[in-house]
Write a protein that holds these residues in place. Structure first.
Motif, PDB file in Angstrom:
ATOM      1  N   CYS A 276       0.833  -1.303  -0.214  1.00 36.48           N
ATOM      2  CA  CYS A 276      -0.065  -0.016   0.188  1.00 36.48           C
ATOM      3  C   CYS A 276       0.751   1.134   0.010  1.00 36.48           C
ATOM      4  O   CYS A 276       0.453   2.349   0.174  1.00 36.48           O
ATOM      5  CB  CYS A 276      -0.905  -0.048   1.017  1.00 36.48           C
ATOM      6  SG  CYS A 276      -2.082  -1.471   0.984  1.00 36.48           S
TER       7      CYS A 276
ATOM      8  N   THR B 202      -0.657   2.139   7.394  1.00 38.72           N
ATOM      9  CA  THR B 202       0.355   1.028   7.014  1.00 38.72           C
ATOM     10  C   THR B 202       1.459   1.085   8.089  1.00 38.72           C
ATOM     11  O   THR B 202       1.937   2.083   8.510  1.00 38.72           O
ATOM     12  CB  THR B 202       1.033   1.634   5.694  1.00 38.72           C
ATOM     13  OG1 THR B 202       1.767   2.702   5.916  1.00 38.72           O
ATOM     14  CG2 THR B 202      -0.064   1.876   4.802  1.00 38.72           C
TER      15      THR B 202
ATOM     16  N   ALA C   6      -6.249  -4.984   3.080  1.00 42.60           N
ATOM     17  CA  ALA C   6      -6.339  -3.835   1.954  1.00 42.60           C
ATOM     18  C   ALA C   6      -7.346  -4.118   0.864  1.00 42.60           C
ATOM     19  O   ALA C   6      -8.025  -3.308   0.434  1.00 42.60           O
ATOM     20  CB  ALA C   6      -4.908  -3.852   1.285  1.00 42.60           C
TER      21      ALA C   6
ATOM     22  N   LEU D 287      -2.624  -2.099   6.898  1.00 42.96           N
ATOM     23  CA  LEU D 287      -2.256  -2.416   5.669  1.00 42.96           C
ATOM     24  C   LEU D 287      -0.879  -2.717   5.268  1.00 42.96           C
ATOM     25  O   LEU D 287      -0.177  -1.529   5.554  1.00 42.96           O
ATOM     26  CB  LEU D 287      -2.814  -1.275   4.723  1.00 42.96           C
ATOM     27  CG  LEU D 287      -4.494  -0.952   5.240  1.00 42.96           C
ATOM     28  CD1 LEU D 287      -4.604   0.406   4.318  1.00 42.96           C
ATOM     29  CD2 LEU D 287      -5.335  -1.939   5.177  1.00 42.96           C
TER      30      LEU D 287
ATOM     31  N   TRP E  78      -7.152   3.442   9.213  1.00 45.18           N
ATOM     32  CA  TRP E  78      -6.201   2.319   8.918  1.00 45.18           C
ATOM     33  C   TRP E  78      -5.023   2.977   8.667  1.00 45.18           C
ATOM     34  O   TRP E  78      -4.749   4.114   8.819  1.00 45.18           O
ATOM     35  CB  TRP E  78      -6.783   1.770   7.591  1.00 45.18           C
ATOM     36  CG  TRP E  78      -7.807   1.086   7.579  1.00 45.18           C
ATOM     37  CD1 TRP E  78      -8.007  -0.548   7.477  1.00 45.18           C
ATOM     38  CD2 TRP E  78      -9.325   1.558   7.627  1.00 45.18           C
ATOM     39  NE1 TRP E  78      -9.375  -0.864   7.835  1.00 45.18           N
ATOM     40  CE2 TRP E  78     -10.066   0.256   7.608  1.00 45.18           C
ATOM     41  CE3 TRP E  78      -9.849   2.613   7.708  1.00 45.18           C
ATOM     42  CZ2 TRP E  78     -11.442   0.314   7.519  1.00 45.18           C
ATOM     43  CZ3 TRP E  78     -11.027   2.687   7.708  1.00 45.18           C
ATOM     44  CH2 TRP E  78     -12.095   1.718   7.598  1.00 45.18           C
TER      45      TRP E  78
ATOM     46  N   TYR F  36     -10.056  -1.343   0.253  1.00 44.73           N
ATOM     47  CA  TYR F  36     -10.299  -0.530  -1.190  1.00 44.73           C
ATOM     48  C   TYR F  36     -11.328  -1.389  -2.123  1.00 44.73           C
ATOM     49  O   TYR F  36     -11.749  -0.994  -3.151  1.00 44.73           O
ATOM     50  CB  TYR F  36      -8.861  -0.900  -1.791  1.00 44.73           C
ATOM     51  CG  TYR F  36      -7.589  -0.007  -1.476  1.00 44.73           C
ATOM     52  CD1 TYR F  36      -7.850   1.260  -1.457  1.00 44.73           C
ATOM     53  CD2 TYR F  36      -6.490  -0.636  -0.884  1.00 44.73           C
ATOM     54  CE1 TYR F  36      -6.732   2.200  -0.891  1.00 44.73           C
ATOM     55  CE2 TYR F  36      -5.636   0.136  -0.400  1.00 44.73           C
ATOM     56  CZ  TYR F  36      -5.831   1.477  -0.472  1.00 44.73           C
ATOM     57  OH  TYR F  36      -4.825   2.217   0.123  1.00 44.73           O
TER      58      TYR F  36
END
Lengths: 370, 355
Positions: A24, A303, A363, A329, A301, A367
């Motif tokens: 991501c 990363t 993810a 993610l 969220w 998405y």
């Protein structure tokens, strides 16, 4: 030192199938502005760029006043064999990263993409060019990659126009902002961007970095690059605090925010602190009707790169539990030096389901690509 | 009738906040020139936006007087902060806007007046009280001179700075302050608060007081980075820095991150020759309140494991700020042995002047 390059076999692992991943946070670069960006910039802005260059809220036009750890903050082995900057060659990216790491979904986050330029008109034109370029050079050639919708976020009106222009285009996975903004991202000048993103059904990602003009700490400018890098986490905590306390998530109940490249282990302590303050100061912020931890749980969220490395590593299991296994993610930050290798980033015993969701499933769900 | 002593009996409270009741209270401790300046130029008090007078956090309801500021005289402090907790010692950190002033001369005059006032109005009147030396950080030489002025008075046990000053606190312009502190066995107390020379967040000024207070936490993270990365502890190996009203539940994650980047970028700061986590455990101490605790005692116990040290926390009430109710000052999940360390042993080991 961090310049050692280890020869590792590239190409798909032999034998057992490798876990598919979502990455991501991938940073593509144009081979050159003239070849890849100019076709999407009017003559006026080409001339402007050549005359005045990139003017941000900082003194050096070509990069921050903190020298990076190495050129382009890039992995030493990420320079394409045919020349150009790291991240500028799709074939090499496939060969070095997408294929061997079995990247099923890669989110492109272009930097130096017009965001944060002082001249709002130039910023808008440049963001449009970078959006066109992502589709032409990357996502239309490689279906595993998705683009980020660049908006000149200090100018909400133009940002909304840009989001509306691309709304519904399947090449874009998210709207991208940078974390170092002129004002805290919860403030109302940015709300039209969130409204447009919700309308276009796109999450809003906030990538660490940028030039807001204020020092990277509330107590002035530090001396070292390491302080700026570590400080991205504090910077991101501040913008998240602003979004929560200003009531952004109450105002935009379908908004999804992804915090990119600012780490993640700081989130539990922030949630506990904000909850406590919310209880104490509700008279000041009556528009925040639920505990901050709940709002964050619902809307945010992260990363995890660069992945924190406690000793013992098992402490991370507590931390992720406090955040939620569905909120992280996976991202590598390719081709940057602090790349998280999917084979090494999470050396912990996990259930198959947790591992698959951490590296891919979360993810796909976020998405809407499952 | 006998009463059971509270669980905090004998504790050393490392962070309480007497208030300067009004600017007039300081006038007796100022030279004629500054007294005239204050009167003739109409200088108001130096209360700051860091603790708005009537904000819920600024004073607990039962510690809020009918008139005037909380904790503004020794009798009140005795009745509210010392006696109910049966503390043996309490360290006064006076939060008054000295560090916010633009003129270093006025700042120096105010710092000295605050210290004199503290000695006369509090330290002279209760043997349990100690204080931090307020310094004008606007000018390092003047700050060092103020430390020297009080160094022989052993009731001053540390030196007070705000977490957000004009420059990150590890920067070398402050090092003479640290040299003086180390020379005299005085830890540096870095307290929540800002000189407001910059926006309190790295993305500008927030809209709400709640955000200002939330912003103290990231600022503490930044300053831990600054002290370590600049090499303050390599230069002054005996220096201890107490983070006061900082919260502490953020510390493990911050040190994980700082240590990770140190592994990749240590060539930039070669004087940092061991992990930031190790350095922090040796040189930083943090006061207990506000706890910013996880929701359950079990989570708190896990967090204490992440801290990796039982020597870093120092008991504090943060009186009169409203961080807890009644005498629930010790978080659930704290073992009796650890509570004892936090209340007595750790403070004694942190402040040479309390031994």
């Amino acid at each position: 030192m961090n310049i050692q390059v280890v020869d590792r076999p590239t190409g798909a692992a032999k034998g057992k199938a490798k876990l598919a991943i979502a990455d991501c946070d991938i940073h593509p670069s144009p081979k050159s502005l003239e070849i890849e960006i100019y076709p999407y910039l009017s003559k006026r802005w080409q001339t402007y760029l050549e005359t005045y260059g990139f003017i941000y809220r900082q003194g050096f036009p070509n990069g921050p006043a903190f020298p990076k750890g190495q050129p382009d903050a890039a992995r030493r082995d990420a320079y394409p064999p045919n020349g150009g900057r790291p991240g500028s060659d799709l074939d090499f990216m496939r060969e070095q990263h997408l294929d061997p790491n079995n990247v099923q979904l890669g989110i492109l986050n272009p930097l130096k993409s017009g965001q944060g330029l002082q001249n709002n008109d130039f910023a808008g034109a440049y963001c449009r060019a970078v959006n066109e370029w992502q589709i032409a050079e990357w996502t239309s050639k490689e279906p595993r990659l998705k683009a980020s919708l660049m908006v000149p976020f200090e100018d909400a009106k133009t940002s909304v126009t840009e989001i509306d222009h691309w709304a519904g285009n399947p090449h874009f996975a998210q709207v991208l902002l940078l974390s170092r903004t002129a004002e805290p991202l919860g403030q109302r000048r940015y709300w039209p961007i969130y409204e447009a993103a919700c309308r276009a059904n796109l999450p809003v990602a906030v990538h660490a970095f940028g030039y807001g003009g204020t020092p990277v700490t509330g107590g002035g400018w530090p001396s070292f690059y390491i302080e700026e890098m570590v400080g991205h986490a504090e910077n991101t905590q501040s913008l998240l605090t602003s979004m929560v306390i200003e009531g952004v998530f109450e105002r935009f109940p379908t908004l999804k925010v992804i915090l990119v490249e600012a780490g993640f282990a700081w989130l539990p302590a922030l949630k506990w602190r904000l909850d406590k303050l919310w209880h104490r100061m509700r008279d000041e912020i009556p528009h925040v009707t639920r505990p901050p931890s709940e709002l964050i749980q619902e809307h945010v969220w992260l990363t995890p790169q660069p992945m924190e490395e406690p000793e013992p590593r098992e402490h991370l299991l507590d931390t992720i539990e406090w955040i939620g296994w569905d909120k992280l993610l996976f991202a590598t930050d390719y081709p940057h030096w602090d790349f998280d290798d999917p084979a090494r980033a999470l050396p912990l015993k996990l259930s198959k389901e947790r591992r698959e969701n951490f590296f891919l499933g979360n993810a796909l769900d976020l998405y809407g690509l499952r | 009738m006998t009463t059971t002593p509270p669980p905090t009996a004998g504790a050393i409270d490392c962070d309480i906040h007497p208030s300067v009741p009004s600017i007039e209270a300081l006038l007796p401790y100022m030279a004629d020139h500054w007294r005239d300046t204050i009167v003739q130029r109409g200088v108001h008090d130096l209360e700051t936006i860091a603790y708005p007078k009537n904000a819920p956090l600024t004073a607990r309801p039962d510690w809020r007087p009918a008139k005037g500021l909380p904790a503004a005289d020794v009798a009140t402090v005795q009745a509210q902060a010392l006696d109910p907790f049966a503390t043996s010692i309490a360290i006064c950190n006076c939060l008054y806007g000295v560090q916010l002033l633009m003129s270093e001369d006025i700042a120096a005059a105010f710092a000295n007046a605050v210290n004199q006032w503290m000695a006369a109005e509090f330290l002279d009147r209760d043997p349990r009280l100690r204080a931090s030396i307020v310094i004008p950080t606007q000018n390092t030489e003047m700050a060092v001179a103020e430390i020297e002025r009080w160094a022989d008075d052993k009731r001053f046990v540390s030196v007070l700075m705000l977490v957000m000053d004009e420059n990150p606190l590890g920067r070398r312009l402050y090092w003479p302050i640290y040299a003086a502190a180390a020379r005299h066995g005085l830890p540096i107390c870095v307290h929540a608060g800002s000189a407001y020379k910059h926006p309190v967040t790295s993305v500008g000024w927030p809209s709400y007081y709640t955000e200002d207070y939330a912003a103290q936490s990231p600022a503490f993270h930044n300053m831990v980075s600054s002290f370590i990365c600049e090499g303050v502890f390599a230069k002054y190996p005996d220096l201890t820095v107490v983070l006061a009203e900082s919260g502490f539940t953020w510390l493990p994650a911050h040190l994980w991150r700082l240590t990770k980047f140190w592994r990749g970028l240590r060539a930039e700061i070669p004087w940092v020759d061991r992990t930031p986590t190790e350095i922090a455990r040796d040189h930083f101490r943090l006061t207990l309140q506000p706890v910013d605790a996880p929701p359950t005692a079990a989570d708190f116990e896990r967090l204490m494991e992440h801290m990796g040290s039982d020597e870093m926390l120092l008991f504090s009430t943060d009186y009169p700020h409203h961080q807890f109710d009644g005498n629930a000052v010790l978080p659930e999940g704290l073992s009796p042995a650890l509570a004892r360390k936090i209340m007595v042993d750790n403070p004694k080991n942190t402040y040479p002047r309390l031994q």
